[in-house]
Design an enzyme around this catalytic site. Structure first.
Site, PDB file in Angstrom:
ATOM      1  N   GLU A 253      23.328  67.832  91.360  1.00 60.44           N
ATOM      2  CA  GLU A 253      24.265  68.962  91.479  1.00 60.44           C
ATOM      3  C   GLU A 253      24.546  69.427  90.037  1.00 60.44           C
ATOM      4  O   GLU A 253      24.106  70.475  89.614  1.00 60.44           O
ATOM      5  CB  GLU A 253      25.549  68.527  92.198  1.00 60.44           C
ATOM      6  CG  GLU A 253      26.615  69.621  92.290  1.00 60.44           C
ATOM      7  CD  GLU A 253      27.956  69.124  92.872  1.00 60.44           C
ATOM      8  OE1 GLU A 253      28.197  67.908  92.914  1.00 60.44           O
ATOM      9  OE2 GLU A 253      28.772  69.995  93.252  1.00 60.44           O
TER      10      GLU A 253
ATOM     11  N   ASP B 160      33.177  72.012 100.447  1.00 57.00           N
ATOM     12  CA  ASP B 160      34.648  71.947 100.478  1.00 57.00           C
ATOM     13  C   ASP B 160      35.179  73.354 100.760  1.00 57.00           C
ATOM     14  O   ASP B 160      35.658  74.046  99.855  1.00 57.00           O
ATOM     15  CB  ASP B 160      35.177  71.454  99.122  1.00 57.00           C
ATOM     16  CG  ASP B 160      34.639  70.080  98.780  1.00 57.00           C
ATOM     17  OD1 ASP B 160      35.159  69.083  99.312  1.00 57.00           O
ATOM     18  OD2 ASP B 160      33.659  70.011  98.004  1.00 57.00           O
TER      19      ASP B 160
HETATM   20  N1  HPA Z   1      30.375  66.987  94.462  1.00 60.75           N
HETATM   21  C1  HPA Z   1      30.821  65.769  94.172  1.00 60.75           C
HETATM   22  N2  HPA Z   1      31.895  65.256  94.742  1.00 60.75           N
HETATM   23  C2  HPA Z   1      32.547  65.958  95.652  1.00 60.75           C
HETATM   24  C3  HPA Z   1      32.128  67.225  95.993  1.00 60.75           C
HETATM   25  C4  HPA Z   1      30.974  67.760  95.382  1.00 60.75           C
HETATM   26  O1  HPA Z   1      30.507  68.880  95.640  1.00 60.75           O
HETATM   27  N3  HPA Z   1      33.009  67.657  96.924  1.00 60.75           N
HETATM   28  C5  HPA Z   1      33.902  66.688  97.132  1.00 60.75           C
HETATM   29  N4  HPA Z   1      33.628  65.648  96.360  1.00 60.75           N
HETATM   30 ZN    ZN Z   2      29.735  67.531  98.299  1.00 56.76          ZN
END
Ligand code: HPA
Ligand code: ZN
Length: 335
Positions: A197, A276
């Site tokens: 990510e 989220d």
């Molecule tokens: N990335 C990492 N941790 C998280 C995320 C995310 O997108 N959403 C909630 N916790």
């Molecule tokens: Zn996530």
């Protein structure tokens, strides 16, 4: 196109239930539990949802979770999300929960899981939405803490299909959790992990080889490594991509720059998810719409996101077959 997307059956595989806590519900829960929040109104809180990166979001997200105290709170949270699923034609959802966010502030594991599971059961009965539950370890916490959390999950094995890894990716690579994931697999849990990510493509490679994941959450940084992309295509390793999240957390500057469509056309098993939604500006339909507004997509390509998600889901083959038919019937009914 928006009407097509609205009616398209959808499957969500990357949703943090704590991240579906809308400011209005957060305010109601805070009132019910007599907790002070440093904002005057839900609107003021929503205005504070401006993030520079993953960490700036996580700080606000963990603060918001403090409003969740009782089993009823977790039920209400989950039920509100399922109503959004119904509205968006989500037929199946696999949701994450972060027990450590709650147990670390004195809320029992049992309270969290009972509230979520009873809402999911009602979702199946009353809304005909099937679901699975995945427990995530917070990767900024220690391996020992993850092992303690796994021990609790083992007591609820019937309710939890798999384990995952979320929170701050930078500085907390997959190898930190190799042993706890091995223990989890020995106990019959499937595994997934956030990787690629904000962190490098190497984290995707390591999540696959060291954690034995069945899916990679996000995974969009795979494009930095051509051999990895080829491997993902070859193995049909699913990526649970979260387009609006990636824009809000500045993984990409704009939706036009997002690589999900390029990956789809190369043959990577990408899926669309909301991550989220209360914080990132939208649920499943909003995410599909945002992608299709920035990239010209055919009906077949949009449906392919759902078909990829059905293949990648943790449901049995018979149910997968029935869901694939729902999608192809829908496609045939509109073309
Ligand atoms: N990335 C990492 N941790 C998280 C995320 C995310 O997108 N959403 C909630 N916790
Ligand atoms: Zn996530």
């Amino acid at each position: 196109m928006n009407a097509f997307i609205q009616g398209l059956p959808k499957v969500e595989l990357h949703l943090h239930i704590e991240g579906s806590l809308e400011p209005e519900l957060l305010f109601n829960l805070a009132k019910r539990n007599q907790i002070d929040i440093p904002y005057d109104s839900p609107e003021a809180l929503r205005k504070a949802y401006e993030f520079d990166d993953l960490q700036s979001f996580l700080d606000i997200y963990y603060q918001g979770a403090n409003a969740l105290q009782t089993e009823q709170d977790f039920y209400d949270l989950t039920w509100a999300y399922l109503e959004r699923c119904q509205h968006d034609n989500v037929i199946h959802t696999e949701i994450f929960f972060d027990p450590q966010t709650h147990t670390d502030r004195g809320i029992a594991f049992d309270t969290v899981i009972k509230g979520i599971v009873s809402a999911l059961k009602d979702g199946q009965q009353k809304l005909e939405i099937s679901s699975q539950l995945i427990m995530c370890f917070l990767r900024h916490l220690s391996e020992e803490a993850a092992i303690e959390t796994l021990k609790q999950a083992i007591l609820y094995k019937d309710d939890i299909v798999g384990v995952g890894l979320d929170s701050s990716e930078q500085g907390h690579p997959p190898e930190k959790f190799a042993r706890v994931f091995e223990m989890a697999r020995e106990h019959g849990f499937l595994t997934v992990a956030h990787a690629g990510e904000e962190g490098p493509a190497q984290n995707i490679i390591d999540a696959i080889s060291m954690l034995g994941v069945s899916r990679v959450d996000h995974g969009v940084r795979c494009v930095d490594n051509e051999a990895l992309v080829a491997q993902l295509i070859e193995s049909r390793m699913p990526l649970t991509v979260c387009p609006l999240s990636n824009i809000k957390l500045r993984v990409f500057d704009e939706m036009q720059d997002h690589n999900i469509v390029e990956l789809l056309r190369k043959g990577v098993a990408v899926t669309i998810n909301s991550d989220d939604p209360a914080y990132f500006g939208g649920y499943m339909t909003d995410n599909f719409v945002a992608v299709s507004q920035a990239h010209l997509l055919t009906h077949e390509e949009l449906a392919q996101f759902t078909l990829n998600a059905i293949d990648a889901s943790f449901i049995g083959d018979t149910q997968k077959q029935a869901y694939r038919k729902k999608v192809t019937d829908y496609l045939n009914s509109v073309v």
